[in-house]
Design a protein around this motif. Structure first.
Motif, mmCIF file in Angstrom:
data_model
loop_
_atom_site.group_PDB
_atom_site.id
_atom_site.type_symbol
_atom_site.label_atom_id
_atom_site.label_comp_id
_atom_site.label_asym_id
_atom_site.label_seq_id
_atom_site.Cartn_x
_atom_site.Cartn_y
_atom_site.Cartn_z
ATOM 1 N N GLN A 317 0.663 -1.197 -0.094
ATOM 2 C CA GLN A 317 0.117 -0.069 0.044
ATOM 3 C C GLN A 317 0.886 1.343 0.031
ATOM 4 O OE1 GLN A 317 -3.966 -0.454 2.545
ATOM 5 N NE2 GLN A 317 -2.743 -1.951 3.196
ATOM 6 N N ALA A 318 2.108 0.911 0.134
ATOM 7 C CA ALA A 318 3.085 2.183 0.029
ATOM 8 C C ALA A 318 2.783 3.015 -1.145
ATOM 9 C CB ALA A 318 4.516 1.841 -0.016
ATOM 10 N N GLU A 323 3.474 1.379 -9.231
ATOM 11 C CA GLU A 323 4.145 1.944 -10.438
ATOM 12 C C GLU A 323 5.381 1.663 -10.733
ATOM 13 O OE1 GLU A 323 0.754 4.677 -9.094
ATOM 14 O OE2 GLU A 323 2.258 3.318 -8.316
ATOM 15 N N ASN A 324 6.244 1.369 -9.465
ATOM 16 C CA ASN A 324 7.587 1.124 -9.518
ATOM 17 C C ASN A 324 7.595 -0.210 -9.940
ATOM 18 O OD1 ASN A 324 8.390 3.625 -8.623
ATOM 19 N ND2 ASN A 324 8.332 2.999 -6.436
ATOM 20 N N THR A 329 9.276 -4.063 -14.055
ATOM 21 C CA THR A 329 8.873 -5.490 -14.969
ATOM 22 C C THR A 329 9.018 -4.911 -16.377
ATOM 23 O OG1 THR A 329 7.337 -6.256 -13.208
ATOM 24 C CG2 THR A 329 7.059 -7.341 -15.199
ATOM 25 N N ARG A 330 8.480 -3.581 -16.923
ATOM 26 C CA ARG A 330 8.560 -3.388 -18.030
ATOM 27 C C ARG A 330 9.957 -3.233 -18.831
ATOM 28 N NH1 ARG A 330 4.612 0.155 -16.917
ATOM 29 N NH2 ARG A 330 6.265 1.903 -16.567
ATOM 30 N N ALA A 351 4.343 -7.210 -20.217
ATOM 31 C CA ALA A 351 4.190 -7.386 -18.516
ATOM 32 C C ALA A 351 2.830 -6.546 -18.327
ATOM 33 C CB ALA A 351 5.264 -6.319 -18.188
ATOM 34 N N VAL A 352 2.067 -7.342 -17.409
ATOM 35 C CA VAL A 352 1.309 -6.787 -16.874
ATOM 36 C C VAL A 352 1.202 -6.559 -15.156
ATOM 37 C CG1 VAL A 352 -1.575 -6.696 -16.272
ATOM 38 C CG2 VAL A 352 -0.141 -7.718 -18.470
ATOM 39 N N GLY A 353 1.563 -5.205 -14.683
ATOM 40 C CA GLY A 353 1.916 -5.136 -13.510
ATOM 41 C C GLY A 353 2.936 -5.755 -13.056
#
Ligand SMILES: Cc1ncc(COP(=O)(O)O)c(CN[C@@H](CN)CCC(=O)O)c1O
Length: 426
Positions: A317-318, A323-324, A329-330, A351-353
């Motif tokens: 939840q940070a 996004e990071n 992953t991307r 990548a998905v997430g």
């Protein structure tokens, strides 16, 4: 001199079928000797021969924070000091139930279990009890655990009912399950036109991660949602893998689709045996001891597992966590695809997430058939070459991979450098 991994594998095959406690670990798909791990820390694992690897399996998804995250270990140790299990309600179970209901808006009530299989098995029984119907729809290539009703392969025709995909599953059980093609909404419409008022549930991976990674086509999930609503069938999103892997609101939040029931696992246990199923209150109220659908478990809501889950869910939840994770992953998938392109190798990745797919073909697959058309030999060659370089990908061309928050710039660039060495000598 045989390695310790080989020694251990030879011994373990005497006492454990196939030498493993879950088939995919046996390296049957890629060949060779499975790696026995003895330690993990962050993005790294060490095998029985003390070789280090950057780990892109993360125990098949739970370790979104990486191995042995200090906050998770501390929470587990503290919980264990107070006893391992009570077989009675505890405040910690209530805390994680409240948190899951807060984070996933479609979940109004939730029940904790000890594995993803238990979660999906219970969700199917609950959907059948709630609707008083027996038939269910699943999709070829999606895996929902090893419950009899879900170990089913497609029947001869698209609209015939399934046959067992495993020995030991009775034909009569499999015949209540229809297996359709993922991303083929027309096929789902046809099934509902023919059997609509007999279908208890559709269970689907909102991002398929058990036939390598296959993303849903635009409209596929929304179309299934509409059909389930129209025909009074229960839509079950199996988010055991995608739950808190692709975003804080899971895949259902990513795609804006509200299922009736959701199954969760892996990340919510933080590496300990814990899963869950939950959803609409009026459906969940059909469960014993309130309703007539029986479901139970000695270690359900185990306080040590819940502690690991709560510590993990606190970290994710940070701000900017996802996004990071998605950016790392991307960076991996785009870097691998770029290296392969540079050396004219038929390869792509997506990548998905925090999950990804790697494919030895020149465009992204959108169906089970297209995944089956990938060059499996090429994948196996790549897998073993990367393993020798100290990079541990999933030991199968038909599994998704996972990045953790512990995979930093160094791990990703070391992985891409290894791939460049391998592709340049391809
Ligand atoms: C979407 C989905 N639903 C249910 C399950 C079953 O969860 P478990 O019973 O293995 O905890 C899984 C389990 N995933 C596999 C990995 N492909 C677990 C690895 C294994 O079987 O050893 C899943 O991915």
């Amino acid at each position: 001199m045989i390695s310790r991994n080989q020694q251990l594998f030879e011994r373990s095959q005497k006492y454990i079928p196939g030498g493993v406690n879950s088939p995919v670990r046996a390296f049957k798909s890629v060949g060779g000797t499975p790696v026995f791990f003895r330690r993990g820390k962050g993005a790294h694992v060490w095998d029985a021969d003390d070789k280090t690897y950057i780990d892109y399996v993360g125990s098949w998804g739970p370790l979104i924070l990486g191995h042995a995250h200090p906050e998770v270990i501390e929470a587990v140790e503290a919980a264990a000091q107070n006893g391992l299990t009570f077989g009675a309600p505890t405040e910690a179970e209530l805390e994680i139930a409240e948190l899951l209901c807060k984070l996933v808006s479609s979940i109004e009530q939730v029940r904790l279990v000890s594995s993803g299989t238990e979660a999906t098995m219970s969700a199917i029984r609950l959907a059948r009890g709630y609707t008083s119907r027996n038939r269910i729809i699943k999709f070829e290539g999606c895996y929902h655990g090893h419950d009899d009703a879900l170990l089913v392969k497609a029947g001869s025709g698209a609209l015939t009912f399934g046959h067992p995909s495993s020995a030991g599953v009775p034909e009569e059980t499999a015949s209540s399950t229809m297996v359709l093609d993922y991303n083929d909404l027309a096929g789902v419409e046809q099934a509902f036109n023919q059997f609509g008022d007999k279908i208890a549930a559709v269970i689907v991976e909102p991002v398929a991660g058990n036939m390598n990674l296959v993303a849903p086509k635009p409209g596929f999930l929304a179309g299934i949602r509409e059909l389930c609503t129209k025909h009074g069938s229960v839509l079950i999103f199996d988010e055991v893998m995608t739950g808190f892997r692709v975003g804080l609101e899971c895949a259902q939040g990513l795609f804006g689709i509200k299922p009736d029931l959701t199954t969760l696992g892996k990340v919510i246990g933080g590496g300990m045996p814990m899963a869950a199923f939950g959803g609409r209150r009026n459906i969940m109220q059909c469960l014993a001891p309130v309703g007539a659908v029986y479901q139970a478990g000695t270690l359900s809501g185990n306080p040590v597992a819940v502690a690991a889950g709560l510590a993990t869910l606190k970290q994710v939840q940070a701000p900017r966590f996802y996004e990071n994770l998605a950016a790392s992953t991307r960076q991996l998938t785009e870097g691998l695809a770029g290296a392969a392109k540079k050396h004219d190798i038929d390869f792509c990745a997506q990548a998905v997430g925090g999950m990804f797919g790697l494919y030895f073909r020149n465009n992204l697959p959108s169906s089970y058939a297209e995944v089956m058309g990938c060059d499996r030999e090429a994948f196996n060659r790549f897998f073993h070459a990367m393993l020798r370089e100290g990079i541990y990908f999933a030991p199968s061309a038909f599994e998704a991979g996972f990045v953790s928050a512990a995979h930093g710039e160094t791990e990703i660039s070391d992985t891409l450098a290894a791939a460049e060495r391998i592709f340049s000598a391809w």
